[in-house]
Design an enzyme around this catalytic site. Sequence first.
Site, PDB file in Angstrom:
ATOM      1  N   ARG A   1       0.731  -1.029  -0.192  1.00 17.09           N
ATOM      2  CA  ARG A   1      -0.072   0.351  -0.030  1.00 17.09           C
ATOM      3  C   ARG A   1       1.222   0.939   0.250  1.00 17.09           C
ATOM      4  O   ARG A   1       2.107   1.104   0.877  1.00 17.09           O
ATOM      5  CB  ARG A   1      -1.021   0.259   1.247  1.00 17.09           C
ATOM      6  CG  ARG A   1      -1.562   1.231   1.159  1.00 17.09           C
ATOM      7  CD  ARG A   1      -2.797   1.252   2.704  1.00 17.09           C
ATOM      8  NE  ARG A   1      -3.176   2.475   2.239  1.00 17.09           N
ATOM      9  CZ  ARG A   1      -4.480   2.887   1.830  1.00 17.09           C
ATOM     10  NH1 ARG A   1      -4.290   2.661   0.653  1.00 17.09           N
ATOM     11  NH2 ARG A   1      -4.970   4.578   1.647  1.00 17.09           N
ATOM     12  N   VAL A   2       0.428   2.028  -0.725  1.00 18.62           N
ATOM     13  CA  VAL A   2       0.954   3.717  -0.844  1.00 18.62           C
ATOM     14  C   VAL A   2       0.040   4.370  -0.093  1.00 18.62           C
ATOM     15  O   VAL A   2      -1.213   4.961  -0.509  1.00 18.62           O
ATOM     16  CB  VAL A   2       1.237   3.788  -1.815  1.00 18.62           C
ATOM     17  CG1 VAL A   2       2.661   3.175  -2.366  1.00 18.62           C
ATOM     18  CG2 VAL A   2       0.779   4.028  -3.370  1.00 18.62           C
ATOM     19  N   HIS A   3      -0.039   4.718   0.767  1.00 11.33           N
ATOM     20  CA  HIS A   3      -0.575   6.100   1.973  1.00 11.33           C
ATOM     21  C   HIS A   3      -0.092   7.245   1.769  1.00 11.33           C
ATOM     22  O   HIS A   3       1.059   7.206   2.337  1.00 11.33           O
ATOM     23  CB  HIS A   3      -0.769   5.285   3.262  1.00 11.33           C
ATOM     24  CG  HIS A   3      -1.463   5.770   4.328  1.00 11.33           C
ATOM     25  ND1 HIS A   3      -2.759   4.897   4.213  1.00 11.33           N
ATOM     26  CD2 HIS A   3      -1.514   6.545   5.214  1.00 11.33           C
ATOM     27  CE1 HIS A   3      -3.208   6.093   5.160  1.00 11.33           C
ATOM     28  NE2 HIS A   3      -2.996   6.231   5.783  1.00 11.33           N
TER      29      HIS A   3
ATOM     30  N   CYS B   1     -13.338   9.994   6.922  1.00 11.60           N
ATOM     31  CA  CYS B   1     -11.937   9.162   5.680  1.00 11.60           C
ATOM     32  C   CYS B   1     -12.138   8.162   6.298  1.00 11.60           C
ATOM     33  O   CYS B   1     -11.888   7.851   7.232  1.00 11.60           O
ATOM     34  CB  CYS B   1     -11.423  10.334   4.997  1.00 11.60           C
ATOM     35  SG  CYS B   1      -9.749  10.718   6.731  1.00 11.60           S
TER      36      CYS B   1
ATOM     37  N   ASP C   1      -6.348  18.514  -5.867  1.00 13.54           N
ATOM     38  CA  ASP C   1      -5.103  17.973  -4.630  1.00 13.54           C
ATOM     39  C   ASP C   1      -3.674  18.349  -5.455  1.00 13.54           C
ATOM     40  O   ASP C   1      -3.574  19.015  -6.371  1.00 13.54           O
ATOM     41  CB  ASP C   1      -6.014  16.231  -5.369  1.00 13.54           C
ATOM     42  CG  ASP C   1      -4.646  15.526  -4.488  1.00 13.54           C
ATOM     43  OD1 ASP C   1      -4.033  15.163  -4.301  1.00 13.54           O
ATOM     44  OD2 ASP C   1      -5.053  13.958  -4.124  1.00 13.54           O
TER      45      ASP C   1
ATOM     46  N   ARG D   1      -1.187  16.292  -4.151  1.00 18.02           N
ATOM     47  CA  ARG D   1      -0.131  15.313  -4.290  1.00 18.02           C
ATOM     48  C   ARG D   1       0.548  15.290  -4.973  1.00 18.02           C
ATOM     49  O   ARG D   1       2.176  14.366  -4.712  1.00 18.02           O
ATOM     50  CB  ARG D   1      -1.127  14.036  -3.636  1.00 18.02           C
ATOM     51  CG  ARG D   1      -1.622  14.063  -1.931  1.00 18.02           C
ATOM     52  CD  ARG D   1      -2.076  13.198  -1.705  1.00 18.02           C
ATOM     53  NE  ARG D   1      -3.331  13.188  -2.299  1.00 18.02           N
ATOM     54  CZ  ARG D   1      -4.432  12.118  -2.366  1.00 18.02           C
ATOM     55  NH1 ARG D   1      -4.262  11.168  -1.434  1.00 18.02           N
ATOM     56  NH2 ARG D   1      -5.086  12.233  -2.943  1.00 18.02           N
TER      57      ARG D   1
ATOM     58  N   SER E   1      -5.091  -0.387  -3.229  1.00 13.14           N
ATOM     59  CA  SER E   1      -5.077   1.135  -3.081  1.00 13.14           C
ATOM     60  C   SER E   1      -6.367   1.124  -4.247  1.00 13.14           C
ATOM     61  O   SER E   1      -6.112   0.382  -4.830  1.00 13.14           O
ATOM     62  CB  SER E   1      -3.871   2.094  -3.543  1.00 13.14           C
ATOM     63  OG  SER E   1      -4.395   2.955  -3.896  1.00 13.14           O
TER      64      SER E   1
HETATM   65 ZN   LIG Z   1      -8.017  10.597   5.680  1.00 16.93          ZN
END
Ligand SMILES: [Zn+2]
Length: 428
Positions: free
Chosen positions: A252-254, A268, A339, A341, A363
């Site tokens: 997972r890339v978190h 969330c 976004d 990111r 993901s």
């Molecule tokens: Zn969150």
Amino acid sequence: MSADAGSVAPPPATAKPAAGHIRLTSHSGGIGALAIHWAAPTAAERGPVIGTTTKRAHRNVIGTHSGSYSVYRALAVAAGALSRDHKADLTNTAPTDAIGPYPQWSDPDKIVSLDPWGAVVADVFADELAAGHDMRPTIAVTKADVILPEVMEAVQKGRLRPDGRFLLPSGAALVTKAAVEPVWYLPGVAKRFHCSETDLRRVLFEETGGMYPELVTRPDLEVFLPPIGGQTVYIFGDARDLADPSVELTARVHDECNGSDVFGSDICTCRPYLTHAIEECIHGAQRGGVGLVSYSRKEGRALGEVTKFLVYNARKRQVGGDTADQYFARTECVAGVQDMRFQELMPDVLHWLGIQKIHRLVSMSNMKYDAITGSGIEVGERVNIPDELIPDDARVEIDAKTAAGYFTPGPIPDADELRMAKGRGLDG
Ligand SMILES: [Zn+2]
């Protein structure tokens, strides 16, 4: 300040803070700096990254070490608590696990935002260290037992079985973890974002209020240590297996979400998805595979937590209540974008680990999937968050994201569904 203002006395001045003339960085220090040849095949040919402030002539980068904490270091020097000449004693700090070198380390298109040699500087640049160059690792690798209530619950409910190797009867999972500071090769970062290096340098300089003049005055310095957060990777199983495409990799890339990850806020799915991924990683390791969680410090879609909380209020106070069809629009109203990111740099850490294939990507983000596969890493199965783990108030987020293209094995909500107010109001 008046005596009754409750002020805290500064720490005793053990070191002299800045005195005398200001040490400008904007012109070449000239002699003594070692060259960096980014993506060179060996450490010796690549050369060390030297961001020390103690010997200005030895610097071969823009900025200083420790990411955002470089500002605290400056505060410590200003307060007289830290000698600006302090040199790190690296005795016994070597990585617990060997990582690399891998072919990706010398591919200029695979890694542009971290130093692949950053964990082993004390080893591969021992001669330069002995010659008096002050260098710091930008990566550290260690081991830990991680104890999470969700994992203990999974053990109690029989979903996970302690094996004494990857998971102890106490519920502690055994991991190797690595902290990675950002090291940007500016020509490569510019290429990733399809802009010119000149434009990137100019905008970085101007939009930080002119924080690093060398960005515009020193085109000869191609490496920048930006004052931002980096990444932490948690490895479940043998770190060397990450680079072997025949070993099943669950990953997972978190992206950081302090409100949910740490404090359990239910607006969330961040923490439930993270702990689900950890459960999947442990399962994977127990099946003979290896697991990875890569955690990026990009709070609130890299917009920061203040912006994030403003958006929460705007969502919950809007006419019609908190609805999925307005989820991205409310962020854009406050932040100007949906976004920030920019997953373009995210796969670099996967390439540092030598990863060629992710068998199970935990993901649903299409942006992360596209960035990973676009960087040449094969992705097999995609694992969504199980429905029962989605908090009620987070239904807005998950509906909006699946409608916008996030992976889901289930139905995609239609326009009527997206217009329904599913989020709680501000008064509970
Ligand atoms: Zn969150």
